[in-house]
Scaffold this active site. Structure first.
Site, short mmCIF file in Angstrom:
data_model
loop_
_atom_site.label_atom_id
_atom_site.label_comp_id
_atom_site.label_asym_id
_atom_site.label_seq_id
_atom_site.Cartn_x
_atom_site.Cartn_y
_atom_site.Cartn_z
N HIS A 1 0.81 -1.23 0.00
CA HIS A 1 0.00 0.00 0.00
C HIS A 1 0.84 1.27 0.00
CE1 HIS A 1 -3.62 -2.28 0.40
NE2 HIS A 1 -3.30 -2.77 1.58
N ASP B 1 -3.00 -10.47 -2.35
CA ASP B 1 -3.59 -9.93 -1.12
C ASP B 1 -5.02 -9.50 -1.43
OD1 ASP B 1 -2.45 -8.54 1.69
OD2 ASP B 1 -4.17 -7.48 0.81
N HIS C 1 -6.61 -6.95 -0.48
CA HIS C 1 -6.71 -5.51 -0.72
C HIS C 1 -5.91 -5.15 -1.97
CE1 HIS C 1 -7.21 -6.00 3.70
NE2 HIS C 1 -8.22 -5.19 3.49
N ASP D 1 -5.10 -12.55 3.41
CA ASP D 1 -6.34 -12.04 3.98
C ASP D 1 -7.56 -12.29 3.09
OD1 ASP D 1 -5.10 -10.28 2.28
OD2 ASP D 1 -5.13 -8.57 3.64
ZN ZN Z 1 -4.51 -6.94 2.69
#
Ligand code: ZN
Length: 308
Positions: A122, A159, A161, A243
């Site tokens: 991120h 991931d 996200h 996740d």
């Molecule tokens: Zn994540």
């Protein structure tokens, strides 16, 4: 030949406030789960400042150094914190990726897994966010391209996200194919199909909430794997977040541990066909400690199987 496990005790010195999902126990659980496996254990060096500056401007580094607390926590944004040990941890995390790329490209090991934190995908060029300080996967890609002179590197980010940071850092890098799957809608809100990079070299694969491993497998088989075959990377870097697991508290995909094993095995088989099996994988998210430990172990077991 073998699989390297690269980590460092400093990654446990990056502390977060009580109840924060990105906690010290994550790496402890991962290392415990990997303990029985036959891995070559390697201590992560501190990244050089020049390694960081390959992807971040000096102001980003100065900002983090200024923010580093003497005690307690510094709040970087709503969910990103620094403790006194955080910069050392972040330099070890980045250094782990540099070392992993060096070892895999020199043929010292077949592939490598970096069990590190803080995670990286991120972190944008000038913005630490989403628990991430430096863009570890993008940094590894740039190191392979600029330092080792590779012509084509692929980054695969599974991931749950969106890897907005990796996308930002490699947006105008034609030598890097970026493939990322993410639940959408979900924080950070980016990752639409039409976000495809300055050269069309970014493939976003949004997955609907409550979908399962079958949806993921089709998306990868129909979109990601053909793109990888066509691009012919010389190295595959994996942003391995766990996740999307059905037990994870931060998202709503329903992947099983076997789904992570399947995806890893497929990527290993593509790497064997395209780039002599060269894979560097790094830990990103994964917030249910037991699911994280199990899925990471399944992921690393596939890396080991691919490195006979
Ligand atoms: Zn994540």
């Amino acid at each position: 030949m073998t699989t390297a496990l690269i980590t460092h005790a400093d990654c446990l010195r990056h502390e977060t406030p009580t109840g924060h999902p990105e906690q010290v126990a994550r790496v402890e659980h991962v290392l415990h789960a990997l303990e029985p496996l036959a891995l070559r254990r390697v201590g992560a060096p501190l990244a050089a400042e020049d390694d960081i500056l390959r992807i971040h401007p000096i102001d980003h580094l100065r900002g983090l150094r200024d923010a580093l607390p003497q005690a307690g926590f510094a709040k970087i944004d709503g969910d990103t914190f620094m403790s006194p040990g955080s910069l050392d941890a972040a330099f070890r995390a980045a250094g782990a990726m540099v070392r992993a790329v060096d070892m895999v490209l020199s043929g010292e090991v077949d592939n490598a897994f970096a069990a590190i934190r803080p995670p990286g995908h991120h972190a944008e060029s000038e913005t630490a966010m989403g628990f991430c300080l430096f863009g570890n996967a993008a940094l590894a890609a740039k190191h392979a391209l600029d330092h080792h002179g590779l012509k084509r590197v692929a980054v695969v980010d599974f991931d749950v996200h969106h890897g907005n940071g990796t996308q930002d850092l490699l947006w105008d890098e034609p030598r890097a194919l970026v493939i990322t799957s993410q639940q959408m809608p979900l924080w950070p809100g980016t990752g639409r199909v039409d976000e495809d990079g300055a050269y069309g070299q970014i493939l976003n694969m949004p997955l609907p909430p409550d979908s399962d491993g079958a949806t993921m497998r089709s998306a990868y088989a129909e979109q990601a794997f053909p793109r990888l075959r066509a691009f012919k990377p010389e190295l595959i870097i994996i942003s391995a977040g766990f996740d999307a697991h059905r037990d994870d508290p931060l998202a709503n995909l329903n992947w099983s541990t076997e789904d992570f094993a399947w995806l890893t095995a497929e990527l290993c088989s593509l790497a064997a066909a395209l780039c002599a099996g060269r894979i560097v994988s790094t830990l990103e998210g994964g917030y249910d400690l037991n699911a994280l430990a199990q899925a990471t172990r399944a992921h690393v077991e596939e890396l080991i199987k691919a490195a006979p």
